[in-house]
Every structure is written in C-alpha cells, then in structure tokens.
Design a protein around this motif. Sequence first.
Motif, PDB file in Angstrom:
ATOM      1  N   HIS A  87       0.830  -1.209   0.000  1.00  0.00           N
ATOM      2  CA  HIS A  87       0.000   0.000   0.000  1.00  0.00           C
ATOM      3  C   HIS A  87       0.864   1.258   0.000  1.00  0.00           C
ATOM      4  O   HIS A  87       0.603   2.206  -0.744  1.00  0.00           O
ATOM      5  CB  HIS A  87      -0.885   0.037   1.254  1.00  0.00           C
ATOM      6  CG  HIS A  87      -2.012  -0.955   1.226  1.00  0.00           C
ATOM      7  ND1 HIS A  87      -2.624  -1.365   0.079  1.00  0.00           N
ATOM      8  CD2 HIS A  87      -2.643  -1.606   2.236  1.00  0.00           C
ATOM      9  CE1 HIS A  87      -3.578  -2.239   0.366  1.00  0.00           C
ATOM     10  NE2 HIS A  87      -3.613  -2.407   1.669  1.00  0.00           N
ATOM     11  N   THR A  88       1.885   1.233   0.879  1.00  0.00           N
ATOM     12  CA  THR A  88       2.730   2.421   1.007  1.00  0.00           C
ATOM     13  C   THR A  88       3.429   2.726  -0.311  1.00  0.00           C
ATOM     14  O   THR A  88       3.485   3.878  -0.748  1.00  0.00           O
ATOM     15  CB  THR A  88       3.781   2.204   2.116  1.00  0.00           C
ATOM     16  OG1 THR A  88       3.128   1.633   3.245  1.00  0.00           O
ATOM     17  CG2 THR A  88       4.432   3.506   2.524  1.00  0.00           C
ATOM     18  N   ASN A  89       3.937   1.666  -0.943  1.00  0.00           N
ATOM     19  CA  ASN A  89       4.605   1.868  -2.233  1.00  0.00           C
ATOM     20  C   ASN A  89       3.653   2.392  -3.295  1.00  0.00           C
ATOM     21  O   ASN A  89       3.973   3.320  -4.028  1.00  0.00           O
ATOM     22  CB  ASN A  89       5.221   0.547  -2.706  1.00  0.00           C
ATOM     23  CG  ASN A  89       6.713   0.539  -2.479  1.00  0.00           C
ATOM     24  OD1 ASN A  89       7.356   1.574  -2.639  1.00  0.00           O
ATOM     25  ND2 ASN A  89       7.259  -0.600  -2.096  1.00  0.00           N
ATOM     26  N   ASP A  90       2.476   1.788  -3.365  1.00  0.00           N
ATOM     27  CA  ASP A  90       1.465   2.245  -4.327  1.00  0.00           C
ATOM     28  C   ASP A  90       1.176   3.720  -4.134  1.00  0.00           C
ATOM     29  O   ASP A  90       1.248   4.518  -5.062  1.00  0.00           O
ATOM     30  CB  ASP A  90       0.159   1.462  -4.121  1.00  0.00           C
ATOM     31  CG  ASP A  90       0.145   0.164  -4.907  1.00  0.00           C
ATOM     32  OD1 ASP A  90       1.026   0.006  -5.773  1.00  0.00           O
ATOM     33  OD2 ASP A  90      -0.740  -0.680  -4.653  1.00  0.00           O
ATOM     34  N   LEU A  91       0.847   4.050  -2.895  1.00  0.00           N
ATOM     35  CA  LEU A  91       0.416   5.415  -2.609  1.00  0.00           C
ATOM     36  C   LEU A  91       1.546   6.407  -2.884  1.00  0.00           C
ATOM     37  O   LEU A  91       1.319   7.487  -3.415  1.00  0.00           O
ATOM     38  CB  LEU A  91      -0.054   5.521  -1.155  1.00  0.00           C
ATOM     39  CG  LEU A  91      -0.672   6.852  -0.768  1.00  0.00           C
ATOM     40  CD1 LEU A  91      -1.870   7.167  -1.640  1.00  0.00           C
ATOM     41  CD2 LEU A  91      -1.080   6.855   0.696  1.00  0.00           C
ATOM     42  N   LYS A  92       2.750   5.972  -2.537  1.00  0.00           N
ATOM     43  CA  LYS A  92       3.896   6.859  -2.747  1.00  0.00           C
ATOM     44  C   LYS A  92       4.039   7.197  -4.231  1.00  0.00           C
ATOM     45  O   LYS A  92       4.250   8.334  -4.606  1.00  0.00           O
ATOM     46  CB  LYS A  92       5.164   6.182  -2.221  1.00  0.00           C
ATOM     47  CG  LYS A  92       6.316   7.128  -2.009  1.00  0.00           C
ATOM     48  CD  LYS A  92       7.597   6.360  -1.800  1.00  0.00           C
ATOM     49  CE  LYS A  92       8.125   5.885  -3.139  1.00  0.00           C
ATOM     50  NZ  LYS A  92       9.212   4.917  -3.042  1.00  0.00           N
TER      51      LYS A  92
END
Lengths: 231, 219
Positions: free
Chosen positions: A202-207
């Motif tokens: 999720h963090t990577n996607d959102l970033k």
Amino acid sequence: MSRYIVYLYLVQNKKCSWWQTLDNVHLSIPNESTICKSTVNVVTPLHIGIDNLVFPDHASLNTLFNFILLKKIKHEHLYNLVSSHFGNFEKNRGGFEKLYKKLSDNTWEKAIDLVKFIGKRGGHMNFRARKDEKNEKQIDFEMYELGSMARALDMQKGLAEEAHFLHAEVTRRKEHDPEVASYLENNFVHEHSEIIRKLSGHTNDLKQLIANQPDPSLSLYLFDEYLQKSL
Amino acid sequence: MFKLSLLCVAAVLFVSSQEAHGKMTCKLPQVQIPDDWITMVNPCTKKMREQVQEELTAAMTYFAMGAHFSKDTVNRPGFAKIFFDSASEERDHAIKIIGYLLMRGGLTKDISQLIRDPQPLSETWADGLSALKDALKLEAHVTRKIRDIATTCEEPGRDGQDFNDYHLVDWLTGDFLTEQYEGQRDLAGKISNLGKMLEAHGALGEFLFDKKLLTGASV
C-alpha cells in the motif's frame, strides 16, 4: 534519518530479515516528512530498536510474553485512534478508517488469544511489566495518509522483531520449547509477514501515486476508495 | 565513535537521497466547511470523550479478569470466557461512542488524548464470586457515568452554550442504558445463585458454576 542508522546497523551485523528488504519503502520516505512538513516522524526507529532488543538476562519467558502482550494492547489503542482520526469529517477517508479499524480489531483478538496462551503455559499476566520505552515519542495524530501507513508499518515491524526475538529464545538448545515456537509461528510470525507485506505494498502504491504531484487530492481520493472496497 | 561515523554516512545518504527524489505533497488544500451543523457543546463533548476512557478501563479490567481465571492455578475457563466476552463488549462501547462523536462532527483535534493507556483496576481476585461482585460494581460505575453525560448534555448550562442535546441523550438512554441495566441484572443474578451455594458447597459450587458458564447456559 534514524531509519538509515538502523538499516546500516542491520547490514553491518548481517541481521537482515527478509522483510528488511522492504525497507526501500522507507529509504525514500524522508521526503514526505520534510517536504510535507509533517510533524510525524515517519522514519521512527523500530521501537524495540535493534539496540535495545536485548532484554536483561534474568528476564523470564513470562516477562517477554508480558511485554509483547502489552505492546499489542498499546497498538490496539493506537490503531483505534488513527482510525478515528481518518474518520472525522475533515479527513473523511473511509478506506483508511477501515484499514486501521481492522488492524485494531485483529490486534485485540490476538491479544486475548495470547493471554489465554500465557495461561495455558502456566504463566501469568502482569500488566505493570512495562518495559522502559524512553525512546518512544509522543505520536502526533495530525497525520497524513502516507505517513500513517509508514507509521503502521513501523509498528508492525517492531512487533515482528519482538516475536522473532522470542522465537529465537525458545529455539536455543538449552531452553528449547517447541510448543511456544510453534505457537509463535502459527499465530504471529506468518500473520506479521502478511500484514507487513500488505502495508508495504500500500505504502509503495500510494507513494507512487502522489509523487511529483502538486495536488494529490484525486489520487488520495481514489486510493481511499480502493481501500474501502478491497478490505 | 563507530556510531558517530555511521551517523555521518547516514546524513550524507539522507541528503543525497533527498535531492534524487521529486517533490511530494501530502497536505491538501483547506476546505471551508460550514460549521453551524456542529451543534455539540463543550461540556457535553468533554463528558463523552471521558467516557471512552471509562469504557476502555472497564475493558482492560475484564481483560485482566479473563487472564486471571485462565491461570492453571485458578482454572476457571467459564469465568474467563464471560470476562473476555465482556472485555470485547466494553471495547465495542468505546468504539461506538467514538463513532457517535465522529458522526456529530467531533474529534477533529486532540485525538491522542482520547485514549490514555487505560489500566485494569485490579489483577487478581480471591474467587469467582468476588470477581462477579467487582464486575457489578464496575458496571454500576459505568452506568452512573452515562447518566452523568445525559445530565450534562441536557443542560450544559454555560453562557451561550445552552443546548439540550435530545438526540445524544436519547441515543445514550436507548442504546447504552438498556444494555447497562440488563447487564447489571444478569450479574446480580449470577452473584445471587453462586453466593447461595457458596456457604455450604464452596468449591463444588464454583466448579459447577464455572462449567455452566463455559457452555453458555444462563445461570
């Protein structure tokens, strides 16, 4: 920045677990905390940092279990607060609210399960068995979407770290305790990896969705909607 | 010294990685949202916020009861079961109150003070009966607190803040108080039954009672 220290320390000491490789997420996040002037320290060190991972020698297994349970309860409360934060009408991120609510519920259930296990193995729960956590900073809850996920990721890693330490303690030849090891594996370790992997994803996607964007409002809206539907 | 040099390496890395990355914005524009729909007044909001901590303290106390009765030397799985269930129930209450505050436009700030590390009121109990009695006292305390909120929210009584919060009070009395009174009656009944047996058949009484609780029988 402290993340780098931990990271380097890990590399130096060849203590890298597989999920430390997920740290590339963190390595680029300092941008967010500086550019967004978020007061949230996204790159907080693992709370049970590598440095203070070594418990006093006289600490019994029971105490270690008490620590990990108290940590779970603390996390349960934190997730609850973060969930509420994203549920207010100004933030209005139903997906994030749901994400943290689920983490909170899950942590609560696991805490009950754990205290039952402590009883099963003839242990007892001491709610005042607080470990000195002077490194722990007061959390600022005025957090943004990305920062909150990095923070949750940190919390989960801290928990995993403690479970791994406990597992190592009970698999040493002298104190070998297959039942505790098996319990930790089945109820903690696998699940921790799963949660860490999900949060990292999720963090990577959102970033990526909000990088190089002067106005990430639509990205955040869509990502939040995705979270709400997928959870 | 080793640490210091690491710190320097880290600092260099930090700076260089900053330059390598593009700009990232997380803060969104402020939206002007009319606020005349937010009608809850301060004294009332404060009481509601305090109730979250009250409910969680109750949850932790029940949690500690569950832990106590799970010990091998105590071995009362039935008691442990009902106390763990109660712990989850109290936690649900706290979450419900938070949900209500969010619905009324609250909790936009000071969220960290909402839950302040609630601690169990006790960690050991002499026997099942004393735990049940403590539970009943705890419930009565929570009930008094809920009535307190209702009193405050009907008449906050501050200059310019007189707002009789019908909806909140109705919600509290309808949802919460009903559950409190039913729960209290149930506990009182349990204490009565167990207490009657205890004088002549102490150990056996509690043993049998525990197994009844375990199967979910109403006792």
